[in-house]
Write a protein that holds these residues in place. Structure first.
Motif, PDB file in Angstrom:
ATOM      1  N   THR A 126       8.281 -10.183   6.808  1.00 32.65           N
ATOM      2  CA  THR A 126       8.599  -9.323   5.658  1.00 32.65           C
ATOM      3  C   THR A 126       7.298  -8.792   5.056  1.00 32.65           C
ATOM      4  O   THR A 126       7.058  -8.879   3.863  1.00 32.65           O
ATOM      5  N   GLU A 127       6.460  -8.210   5.916  1.00 32.18           N
ATOM      6  CA  GLU A 127       5.143  -7.744   5.486  1.00 32.18           C
ATOM      7  C   GLU A 127       4.843  -6.388   6.104  1.00 32.18           C
ATOM      8  O   GLU A 127       4.989  -6.199   7.312  1.00 32.18           O
ATOM      9  N   LEU A 128       4.429  -5.452   5.255  1.00 26.63           N
ATOM     10  CA  LEU A 128       4.061  -4.113   5.690  1.00 26.63           C
ATOM     11  C   LEU A 128       2.590  -3.879   5.425  1.00 26.63           C
ATOM     12  O   LEU A 128       2.109  -4.096   4.313  1.00 26.63           O
ATOM     13  N   SER A 129       1.876  -3.431   6.454  1.00 31.65           N
ATOM     14  CA  SER A 129       0.452  -3.133   6.339  1.00 31.65           C
ATOM     15  C   SER A 129       0.244  -1.628   6.416  1.00 31.65           C
ATOM     16  O   SER A 129       0.887  -0.937   7.215  1.00 31.65           O
ATOM     17  N   LEU A 130      -0.664  -1.128   5.594  1.00 30.04           N
ATOM     18  CA  LEU A 130      -1.032   0.283   5.603  1.00 30.04           C
ATOM     19  C   LEU A 130      -2.537   0.385   5.797  1.00 30.04           C
ATOM     20  O   LEU A 130      -3.311  -0.127   4.989  1.00 30.04           O
ATOM     21  N   SER A 131      -2.941   1.049   6.884  1.00 27.78           N
ATOM     22  CA  SER A 131      -4.358   1.257   7.174  1.00 27.78           C
ATOM     23  C   SER A 131      -4.639   2.745   7.259  1.00 27.78           C
ATOM     24  O   SER A 131      -3.889   3.487   7.902  1.00 27.78           O
ATOM     25  N   MET A 132      -5.715   3.178   6.619  1.00 26.67           N
ATOM     26  CA  MET A 132      -6.101   4.589   6.646  1.00 26.67           C
ATOM     27  C   MET A 132      -7.573   4.705   6.988  1.00 26.67           C
ATOM     28  O   MET A 132      -8.401   3.938   6.479  1.00 26.67           O
ATOM     29  N   GLU A 133      -7.880   5.663   7.845  1.00 31.55           N
ATOM     30  CA  GLU A 133      -9.262   5.985   8.181  1.00 31.55           C
ATOM     31  C   GLU A 133      -9.478   7.485   8.020  1.00 31.55           C
ATOM     32  O   GLU A 133      -8.539   8.274   8.193  1.00 31.55           O
ATOM     33  N   ALA A 134     -10.708   7.861   7.691  1.00 30.99           N
ATOM     34  CA  ALA A 134     -11.039   9.284   7.581  1.00 30.99           C
ATOM     35  C   ALA A 134     -12.466   9.513   8.050  1.00 30.99           C
ATOM     36  O   ALA A 134     -13.352   8.676   7.824  1.00 30.99           O
ATOM     37  N   ARG A 135     -12.659  10.666   8.698  1.00 32.25           N
ATOM     38  CA  ARG A 135     -13.982  11.083   9.175  1.00 32.25           C
ATOM     39  C   ARG A 135     -14.198  12.534   8.781  1.00 32.25           C
ATOM     40  O   ARG A 135     -13.245  13.309   8.677  1.00 32.25           O
ATOM     41  N   THR A 136     -15.458  12.909   8.619  1.00 36.32           N
ATOM     42  CA  THR A 136     -15.775  14.263   8.170  1.00 36.32           C
ATOM     43  C   THR A 136     -16.901  14.866   9.004  1.00 36.32           C
ATOM     44  O   THR A 136     -17.646  14.141   9.678  1.00 36.32           O
TER      45      THR A 136
ATOM     46  N   VAL B  65      -1.900  -4.333   2.100  1.00 34.30           N
ATOM     47  CA  VAL B  65      -0.785  -5.097   2.647  1.00 34.30           C
ATOM     48  C   VAL B  65       0.212  -5.391   1.528  1.00 34.30           C
ATOM     49  O   VAL B  65      -0.178  -5.809   0.432  1.00 34.30           O
ATOM     50  N   TYR B  66       1.500  -5.151   1.820  1.00 35.41           N
ATOM     51  CA  TYR B  66       2.594  -5.485   0.907  1.00 35.41           C
ATOM     52  C   TYR B  66       3.356  -6.658   1.531  1.00 35.41           C
ATOM     53  O   TYR B  66       4.025  -6.494   2.549  1.00 35.41           O
ATOM     54  N   ARG B  67       3.265  -7.814   0.913  1.00 32.63           N
ATOM     55  CA  ARG B  67       3.836  -9.040   1.467  1.00 32.63           C
ATOM     56  C   ARG B  67       4.972  -9.519   0.571  1.00 32.63           C
ATOM     57  O   ARG B  67       4.762  -9.773  -0.627  1.00 32.63           O
ATOM     58  N   PHE B  68       6.162  -9.653   1.148  1.00 29.81           N
ATOM     59  CA  PHE B  68       7.344 -10.011   0.362  1.00 29.81           C
ATOM     60  C   PHE B  68       7.779 -11.445   0.624  1.00 29.81           C
ATOM     61  O   PHE B  68       7.667 -11.963   1.733  1.00 29.81           O
ATOM     62  N   ALA B  69       8.279 -12.071  -0.441  1.00 31.07           N
ATOM     63  CA  ALA B  69       8.836 -13.426  -0.373  1.00 31.07           C
ATOM     64  C   ALA B  69       9.928 -13.498  -1.425  1.00 31.07           C
ATOM     65  O   ALA B  69      10.229 -12.520  -2.120  1.00 31.07           O
ATOM     66  N   VAL B  70      10.544 -14.672  -1.563  1.00 31.64           N
ATOM     67  CA  VAL B  70      11.567 -14.860  -2.592  1.00 31.64           C
ATOM     68  C   VAL B  70      11.291 -16.151  -3.345  1.00 31.64           C
ATOM     69  O   VAL B  70      10.690 -17.094  -2.829  1.00 31.64           O
ATOM     70  N   SER B  71      11.714 -16.164  -4.603  1.00 27.40           N
ATOM     71  CA  SER B  71      11.661 -17.366  -5.423  1.00 27.40           C
ATOM     72  C   SER B  71      13.056 -17.573  -6.002  1.00 27.40           C
ATOM     73  O   SER B  71      13.948 -16.729  -5.833  1.00 27.40           O
ATOM     74  N   SER B  72      13.258 -18.651  -6.731  1.00 22.04           N
ATOM     75  CA  SER B  72      14.565 -18.882  -7.327  1.00 22.04           C
ATOM     76  C   SER B  72      14.773 -17.893  -8.462  1.00 22.04           C
ATOM     77  O   SER B  72      13.901 -17.716  -9.316  1.00 22.04           O
TER      78      SER B  72
ATOM     79  N   ARG C 290      12.888 -11.509  -5.954  1.00 16.01           N
ATOM     80  CA  ARG C 290      11.922 -10.901  -5.035  1.00 16.01           C
ATOM     81  C   ARG C 290      10.502 -11.061  -5.573  1.00 16.01           C
ATOM     82  O   ARG C 290      10.258 -10.910  -6.768  1.00 16.01           O
ATOM     83  N   VAL C 291       9.595 -11.298  -4.649  1.00 15.35           N
ATOM     84  CA  VAL C 291       8.171 -11.406  -4.974  1.00 15.35           C
ATOM     85  C   VAL C 291       7.412 -10.490  -4.023  1.00 15.35           C
ATOM     86  O   VAL C 291       7.666 -10.484  -2.813  1.00 15.35           O
ATOM     87  N   MET C 292       6.494  -9.691  -4.571  1.00 15.91           N
ATOM     88  CA  MET C 292       5.617  -8.875  -3.739  1.00 15.91           C
ATOM     89  C   MET C 292       4.175  -9.204  -4.062  1.00 15.91           C
ATOM     90  O   MET C 292       3.767  -9.168  -5.230  1.00 15.91           O
ATOM     91  N   GLU C 293       3.415  -9.549  -3.030  1.00 16.90           N
ATOM     92  CA  GLU C 293       1.973  -9.690  -3.166  1.00 16.90           C
ATOM     93  C   GLU C 293       1.312  -8.468  -2.542  1.00 16.90           C
ATOM     94  O   GLU C 293       1.720  -8.016  -1.465  1.00 16.90           O
ATOM     95  N   LEU C 294       0.317  -7.933  -3.244  1.00 19.87           N
ATOM     96  CA  LEU C 294      -0.425  -6.777  -2.747  1.00 19.87           C
ATOM     97  C   LEU C 294      -1.853  -7.217  -2.477  1.00 19.87           C
ATOM     98  O   LEU C 294      -2.542  -7.715  -3.370  1.00 19.87           O
ATOM     99  N   LEU C 295      -2.277  -7.033  -1.235  1.00 23.08           N
ATOM    100  CA  LEU C 295      -3.647  -7.310  -0.828  1.00 23.08           C
ATOM    101  C   LEU C 295      -4.312  -5.990  -0.476  1.00 23.08           C
ATOM    102  O   LEU C 295      -3.678  -5.093   0.088  1.00 23.08           O
ATOM    103  N   THR C 296      -5.591  -5.848  -0.797  1.00 22.41           N
ATOM    104  CA  THR C 296      -6.280  -4.598  -0.496  1.00 22.41           C
ATOM    105  C   THR C 296      -7.767  -4.832  -0.343  1.00 22.41           C
ATOM    106  O   THR C 296      -8.314  -5.835  -0.834  1.00 22.41           O
ATOM    107  N   ASN C 297      -8.432  -3.880   0.325  1.00 18.57           N
ATOM    108  CA  ASN C 297      -9.898  -3.894   0.405  1.00 18.57           C
ATOM    109  C   ASN C 297     -10.513  -2.876  -0.546  1.00 18.57           C
ATOM    110  O   ASN C 297     -11.729  -2.655  -0.521  1.00 18.57           O
ATOM    111  N   GLN C 298      -9.690  -2.249  -1.378  1.00 20.31           N
ATOM    112  CA  GLN C 298     -10.180  -1.214  -2.286  1.00 20.31           C
ATOM    113  C   GLN C 298     -10.765  -1.828  -3.569  1.00 20.31           C
ATOM    114  O   GLN C 298     -10.369  -2.922  -3.978  1.00 20.31           O
TER     115      GLN C 298
END
Length: 358
Positions: free
Chosen positions: A162-172, A350-357, A281-289
């Motif tokens: 239950t985890e979605l990752s989003l990766s973006m790269e850019a070059r110029t 990264v959007y990571r989902f879990a559940v609690s009571s 529902r619980v969502m944890e957000l992880l990022t390198n930003q």
């Protein structure tokens, strides 16, 4: 095909006849991420609740016509520069650049016709153990007055049950600035629940935030400590607990609409946690930003009908937008958005989902 964890269909059609495709990525159970190629939008995110049910947790539209009619950034990929640049102006290598002003008096979210309004190309589909889709967009030199051609590559990938990752790269091909984000509006009780997010409990791993002027541009000062202010979410608190306190920053943002200062080391780490009391529902957000924009849906005003025909109103959702700090091109003391030829801009969330009571 049998056993496939990816499907693709046509979600809509642009006025010029080009098809807008939808790609569905599946995890375990009913977990799904639905992406459309217009704006590289996260159109739906189906996550489990504590009772074993599944529901969509991002605002948006059931049909493409809604995205085409109104520019509200629901689930969109925002660029070339997310958030605001003061007066739409900055100096890069001695040259003054004037961007279109679309959030008077500032430039916001890429200008008049940003990445959220572009049709992205499907470059790759991976139907393996971690299903993924890669989208690309080429922003021409001078688009929205930004210097340099920018080649952007974006991948949505299911990286856990239950985890979605989003990766973006850019070059110029010449020096420019870049600052991308995803602009999903989350309601962990469900996108059509009609329940405001004021009871959602929020944790943000930040000791400082950027104070803003009434036009949402950071003030010319050091980041402010959250301690002793309504902006302290170092421990979990309901979003609405202090949102109506008599605080000038809350007045300036009409609620929370502020950047929190995260680690600047470029490492993927936990930035925020959001949990909903009814669904569990619980969502944890992880990022390198280095920044996280916390926005409490202050400008949702009931004029837009979204999924299920529901009118979206103030505090119906919360945005957690990882990105470089606003107005950074004009602030040498801020993390730099400058990108030069040969360098690679990298964004990972990264959007990571879990559940609690409940």
């Amino acid at each position: 095909m049998a056993g496939s964890r990816i499907t693709k269909d046509v979600f809509g059609t642009l006025p010029d006849g080009r098809n807008v495709e939808r790609i569905v990525l599946r995890g375990e159970g009913g977990f799904e991420a639905r992406i459309i190629t217009h704006g590289a939008v996260l159109q739906a995110l189906i996550a489990p609740d504590a009772k074993g049910g599944y529901d969509d947790v991002v605002l948006g539209h059931d049909a493409f016509a809604g995205y085409l009619a109104e520019r509200k950034f629901f689930g969109a990929t925002v660029g070339r520069y997310a958030n605001r640049i003061a007066k739409g102006q900055f100096v890069l290598d001695g040259e003054t650049v004037q961007l279109p002003v679309n959030n008077d008096p500032n430039a916001l979210h890429g200008g008049l016709d940003g990445f959220d309004r572009k049709l992205w190309e499907i470059a790759e589909i991976d139907d393996g153990a971690e299903p993924a889709v890669t989208l690309t967009y080429v922003s021409a030199n001078g688009e929205e007055h930004y210097p340099g051609r920018l080649d952007v590559r974006l991948t949505y990938r299911v990286t856990g049950p239950t985890e979605l990752s989003l990766s973006m790269e850019a070059r110029t091909d010449r020096p420019t600035i870049v600052n991308l984000t995803n602009h999903s509006f989350f309601n962990l009780e469900g996108a059509t629940s009609g329940t405001p997010i004021l009871d959602h409990r929020l944790t943000v791993a930040a000791e400082h935030f950027l104070a803003i002027d009434p036009t949402a541009i950071p003030l010319p000062e050091l980041p402010r400590a959250v301690a002793g202010t309504p902006f302290d979410f170092r421990d979990a608190r309901p979003v609405g607990e202090r949102i109506r306190e008599n605080d000038q920053q809350l007045r300036n943002g009409k609620g929370y609409d502020h950047t929190y200062c995260l680690a600047r080391d470029g490492e993927l780490r936990l930035a925020a946690r959001l949990d909903a009391p009814r669904s569990g529902r619980v969502m944890e957000l992880l990022t390198n930003q280095p920044g996280l924009q916390v926005y409490s849906g202050n400008y949702l005003d009931g004029t837009i009908a979204g999924k299920g025909g529901r009118l979206y109103r103030q505090s119906d959702a919360m945005c957690l937008e990882p990105h470089i700090w606003p107005d950074a091109p004009n602030r040498p003391d801020f993390p730099s958005p400058r990108l030069a030829p040969g360098e690679v801009y990298r964004h990972h969330t990264v959007y990571r989902f879990a559940v609690s009571s409940p």
